[in-house]
Write an enzyme that holds these catalytic residues in place. Structure first.
Site, PDB file in Angstrom:
ATOM      1  N   GLU A  87       0.879  -1.126  -0.035  1.00 12.06           N
ATOM      2  CA  GLU A  87      -0.119   0.043   0.000  1.00 12.06           C
ATOM      3  C   GLU A  87       0.853   1.037  -0.222  1.00 12.06           C
ATOM      4  O   GLU A  87       1.657   1.480   1.095  1.00 12.06           O
ATOM      5  CB  GLU A  87      -1.055   0.043   1.406  1.00 12.06           C
ATOM      6  CG  GLU A  87      -1.873  -1.265   1.591  1.00 12.06           C
ATOM      7  CD  GLU A  87      -2.924  -1.235   0.456  1.00 12.06           C
ATOM      8  OE1 GLU A  87      -3.098  -0.230  -0.099  1.00 12.06           O
ATOM      9  OE2 GLU A  87      -3.521  -2.240   0.177  1.00 12.06           O
TER      10      GLU A  87
ATOM     11  N   CYS B 143      -3.437   8.712   3.234  1.00 13.80           N
ATOM     12  CA  CYS B 143      -2.929   8.249   1.996  1.00 13.80           C
ATOM     13  C   CYS B 143      -4.205   8.242   1.321  1.00 13.80           C
ATOM     14  O   CYS B 143      -3.754   8.278  -0.044  1.00 13.80           O
ATOM     15  CB  CYS B 143      -2.524   6.608   2.116  1.00 13.80           C
ATOM     16  SG  CYS B 143      -3.676   5.685   3.165  1.00 13.80           S
TER      17      CYS B 143
HETATM   18  P1  NAP Z   1       8.217   5.140   4.668  1.00 10.84           P
HETATM   19  O1  NAP Z   1       9.243   6.084   5.025  1.00 10.84           O
HETATM   20  O2  NAP Z   1       8.243   4.232   3.231  1.00 10.84           O
HETATM   21  O3  NAP Z   1       8.503   3.926   5.953  1.00 10.84           O
HETATM   22  C1  NAP Z   1       7.051   3.289   6.000  1.00 10.84           C
HETATM   23  C2  NAP Z   1       7.718   1.900   7.025  1.00 10.84           C
HETATM   24  O4  NAP Z   1       8.964   1.079   6.106  1.00 10.84           O
HETATM   25  C3  NAP Z   1       8.293   2.340   8.272  1.00 10.84           C
HETATM   26  O5  NAP Z   1       7.985   1.405   9.215  1.00 10.84           O
HETATM   27  C4  NAP Z   1       9.657   2.547   7.886  1.00 10.84           C
HETATM   28  O6  NAP Z   1      10.569   2.189   9.151  1.00 10.84           O
HETATM   29  C5  NAP Z   1       9.703   1.198   7.112  1.00 10.84           C
HETATM   30  N1  NAP Z   1      11.218   1.048   6.565  1.00 10.84           N
HETATM   31  C6  NAP Z   1      12.046   2.208   6.019  1.00 10.84           C
HETATM   32  N2  NAP Z   1      13.053   1.834   5.122  1.00 10.84           N
HETATM   33  C7  NAP Z   1      12.911   0.484   4.978  1.00 10.84           C
HETATM   34  C8  NAP Z   1      13.409  -0.584   4.327  1.00 10.84           C
HETATM   35  N3  NAP Z   1      14.355  -0.212   3.778  1.00 10.84           N
HETATM   36  N4  NAP Z   1      13.134  -1.850   4.591  1.00 10.84           N
HETATM   37  C9  NAP Z   1      12.274  -1.926   5.285  1.00 10.84           C
HETATM   38  N5  NAP Z   1      11.320  -1.090   5.822  1.00 10.84           N
HETATM   39  C10 NAP Z   1      11.644   0.315   5.810  1.00 10.84           C
HETATM   40  O7  NAP Z   1       6.767   5.701   4.702  1.00 10.84           O
HETATM   41  P2  NAP Z   1       6.273   6.868   5.863  1.00 10.84           P
HETATM   42  O8  NAP Z   1       6.986   8.089   5.701  1.00 10.84           O
HETATM   43  O9  NAP Z   1       6.040   6.126   7.095  1.00 10.84           O
HETATM   44  O10 NAP Z   1       4.882   6.753   5.379  1.00 10.84           O
HETATM   45  C11 NAP Z   1       4.173   8.083   4.373  1.00 10.84           C
HETATM   46  C12 NAP Z   1       4.040   7.302   2.992  1.00 10.84           C
HETATM   47  O11 NAP Z   1       2.979   6.113   3.418  1.00 10.84           O
HETATM   48  C13 NAP Z   1       3.001   8.264   2.376  1.00 10.84           C
HETATM   49  O12 NAP Z   1       3.671   8.147   1.030  1.00 10.84           O
HETATM   50  C14 NAP Z   1       1.553   7.636   2.384  1.00 10.84           C
HETATM   51  O13 NAP Z   1       1.126   7.888   1.135  1.00 10.84           O
HETATM   52  C15 NAP Z   1       1.934   6.183   2.562  1.00 10.84           C
HETATM   53  N6  NAP Z   1       0.824   5.504   3.137  1.00 10.84           N
HETATM   54  C16 NAP Z   1       0.009   4.618   2.274  1.00 10.84           C
HETATM   55  C17 NAP Z   1      -1.246   4.159   2.705  1.00 10.84           C
HETATM   56  C18 NAP Z   1      -1.906   3.264   2.095  1.00 10.84           C
HETATM   57  O14 NAP Z   1      -2.789   2.694   2.648  1.00 10.84           O
HETATM   58  N7  NAP Z   1      -1.857   3.111   0.882  1.00 10.84           N
HETATM   59  C19 NAP Z   1      -1.487   4.234   4.233  1.00 10.84           C
HETATM   60  C20 NAP Z   1      -0.727   5.235   4.837  1.00 10.84           C
HETATM   61  C21 NAP Z   1       0.446   5.770   4.283  1.00 10.84           C
HETATM   62  P3  NAP Z   1      11.079   3.504   9.922  1.00 10.84           P
HETATM   63  O15 NAP Z   1      10.015   4.338  10.372  1.00 10.84           O
HETATM   64  O16 NAP Z   1      11.912   3.007  11.184  1.00 10.84           O
HETATM   65  O17 NAP Z   1      12.067   4.410   8.799  1.00 10.84           O
END
Ligand code: NAP
Length: 522
Positions: free
Chosen positions: A258, A297
């Site tokens: 997602e 999102c």
């Molecule tokens: P993110 O930076 O991609 O982080 C998401 C998760 O991935 C966090 O738990 C993060 O851990 C982890 N992560 C980071 N690098 C990783 C790696 N190399 N390997 C495995 N896991 C890793 O996203 P975010 O900033 O938290 O969230 C915002 C984004 O999420 C927005 O773009 C939004 O649109 C999207 N979103 C989508 C939905 C949906 O249902 N489609 C819902 C909510 C949000 P750390 O926090 O420890 O870095």
């Protein structure tokens, strides 16, 4: 004062990570809250415990028994609900109504899955479709089954839904018979950790059914095995890293993604300025821009109106945005709280600046005074409406997600052009349509269904009862093609399919009759 280092719950025990950990802070005051660390954990042992103990215990139960577990979890969380709102205020900077989207949204989703699961009663195996004849007179036939995968479900979640993000995934996983390990986003891990701690303390789940790892994701994907599944919510960049991980690429670990999305709202032709569909459109755009400070999102990022209504829509949206008070969520005069941290604040400012190179600023909330918050330190930003009269040329508007209170208004010539512009989002979670004539609304909904997980249609007769453009209801599918990640979650019991394996059993009618007791209702 030293802050608490939150423990991880793995292999049936609370375990502290090594080192100082990462500090979680209040996005409004900057106050230090708690720390998290996953360093030094034996993740292979953690996954093995969940797989072996949790998986076996869950698989031994009927659907009805697992549904009762969800009901018990919802009961524990409801009893501790007030504490969750306090944590959300402090760590996410959200006002009560925005925290409720996350916290009460989780309770509602758990409750729904508990009800749907209870209706499956004594069943242990779900039949998938009818038996198909493989011999004359049906003497030998093929019957598809759905059974829980013998692995763990790893959840890697985004920062904006620390509560709902866990339970909207855990409810179908546990009901399907699969243990879960959650790794919340570090910035807001506190709420997820507290909820898991309450559920563990209440002893309502079998050992190994739920585990939590707070802090870095390092090593998590390496611990995956072929029958595990991974459900990721977050940015497209991280999604790309996950997709190319060797465990996913070479061992066929099933993955649901997602990711981000440039969701649209479209006012259909025929509605005059000030008409009810026009007002419903304006209200929803403003709501989506401001709920959770636009950190959803599903939030509306692109708003489309017929050419003749561009100015009227800009004025109406701006007039409502001007009334949105921004600042410290503890102050009752505040309607919109903070972004998750100052880093996101900067990213949002940069994003608005980038979009502004191709758009005009129709309403600028960035300069508005904050209530009870220091503008130099708080992660608060007022809502900003951008606009362009030339949406075909403004390519950034269709490709850059600003994860904050910002949307872009655009005019369209005809429905075909609007649909083409909406599709330039390359696959989104949701699109909402506003009008009062059922036939064109239905035709446009069908036209846009291929590029969205959900199309939300608002007509005057549902003005007071529709569930909202951005609210993810467990009854409807959540996910979207292409850029949105290509995932599918929720949608009632359809969600269980991700956590189950489908297999065909080819046998005599007598053997097939003895297989299972209930047809999968999806
Ligand atoms: P993110 O930076 O991609 O982080 C998401 C998760 O991935 C966090 O738990 C993060 O851990 C982890 N992560 C980071 N690098 C990783 C790696 N190399 N390997 C495995 N896991 C890793 O996203 P975010 O900033 O938290 O969230 C915002 C984004 O999420 C927005 O773009 C939004 O649109 C999207 N979103 C989508 C939905 C949906 O249902 N489609 C819902 C909510 C949000 P750390 O926090 O420890 O870095």
């Amino acid at each position: 004062m030293t802050t608490e280092l939150l423990k991880n719950f793995v292999a049936g025990q609370w375990q502290a990570g090594t080192g100082e950990g990462t500090l979680l802070t209040d996005p409004v005051t900057g106050e230090a809250l708690v720390r998290v660390s996953s360093a030094g954990l034996d993740l292979h042992a953690a996954f093995a415990f969940a797989r072996e103990q949790g998986g076996a215990a869950l698989r031994a139960m009927t659907y009805g028994e697992r549904a009762a577990l969800l009901k018990a979890v919802a009961g524990v969380l409801t009893a501790n609900r007030d504490a969750y709102f306090s944590i959300a205020t402090a760590n996410s900077g959200t006002v009560q109504t925005d925290s409720a989207v996350d916290i009460d949204g989780a309770l509602y989703t758990l409750g729904q899955y508990a009800r749907w699961g209870a209706a499956l009663g004594e069943a242990r195996v779900l039949l998938d479709g009818d038996a198909a004849a493989l011999a004359k007179d049906n003497a030998f036939a093929s019957q598809h089954l759905r059974v829980p995968t013998r692995g763990v479900a790893l959840f890697i979640n985004a920062f904006n839904f620390p509560s709902w993000g866990l339970w909207e995934k855990a409810a179908p996983a546990l009901l399907a018979g699969v243990p879960v390990i959650v790794k919340p986003a570090t910035a807001t891990a506190w709420l997820t950790q507290r909820m898991v701690a309450d559920v563990v303390a209440a002893g309502v789940l079998p050992a190994g059914a739920i585990s939590i790892v707070c802090g870095s994701s390092a090593g998590l994907l390496d611990a995956l095995q072929p029958f595990d599944v991974l459900s990721f919510t977050g940015s497209a960049e991280t999604a790309a890293v996950i997709r190319s991980h060797p465990k996913v690429a070479a061992q066929s670990v099933r993955v649901n993604i997602e990711a981000d999305s440039l969701n649209s709202a479209m006012l259909l032709p025929g509605a005059a300025a000030g008409s009810e569909p026009f007002e419903l459109f304006v209200r929803e755009v403003v709501r989506e821009m401001t709920v959770k400070s636009g950190q959803k999102c599903t939030a509306i990022r692109r708003a489309f109106v017929p050419e003749a209504l561009y100015d009227a829509a800009a004025q109406a949206i701006a007039a409502r945005l001007a009334k949105v008070t921004v600042g410290n969520p503890r102050n009752e005069a505040v309607r919109m709280g903070a972004l998750v941290n100052r880093e996101q604040w900067q990213t949002v400012q940069d994003g608005i600046a980038a979009l502004s190179t191709q758009t005009e600023v129709l309403f600028d909330g960035r300069q508005a005074p904050l209530i009870a918050a220091d503008p130099a330190a708080a992660a608060c930003v007022g809502p900003t409406l951008l606009g362009t009269r030339n949406p075909e040329a403004a390519d950034k508007v269709h490709s850059l997600e600003v994860f904050g209170p910002c949307a872009t208004l655009m005019p369209y010539r005809d429905t075909a052009q609007a649909a083409a512009l909406i599709r330039r989002g390359e696959g989104s979670l949701v699109c909402s349509l506003y009008g009062d004539d059922p036939a064109p609304l239905a035709a446009t909904a069908t036209e846009l269904a291929d590029s969205h997980g959900r199309v939300h249609v608002v007509t005057p007769d549902v003005a007071k009862l529709h569930s909202g453009h951005g609210n993810v209801m467990p009854q409807s599918m959540h996910g979207g093609p292409g850029r949105a990640g290509g995932g599918e979650e929720l949608g009632g019991l359809r969600a269980l399919a991700f956590y189950q394996r489908r297999a065909a059993v080819q046998a005599s009618p007598a053997v097939l009759a003895a297989l299972g007791t209930i047809q999968a209702p999806y």
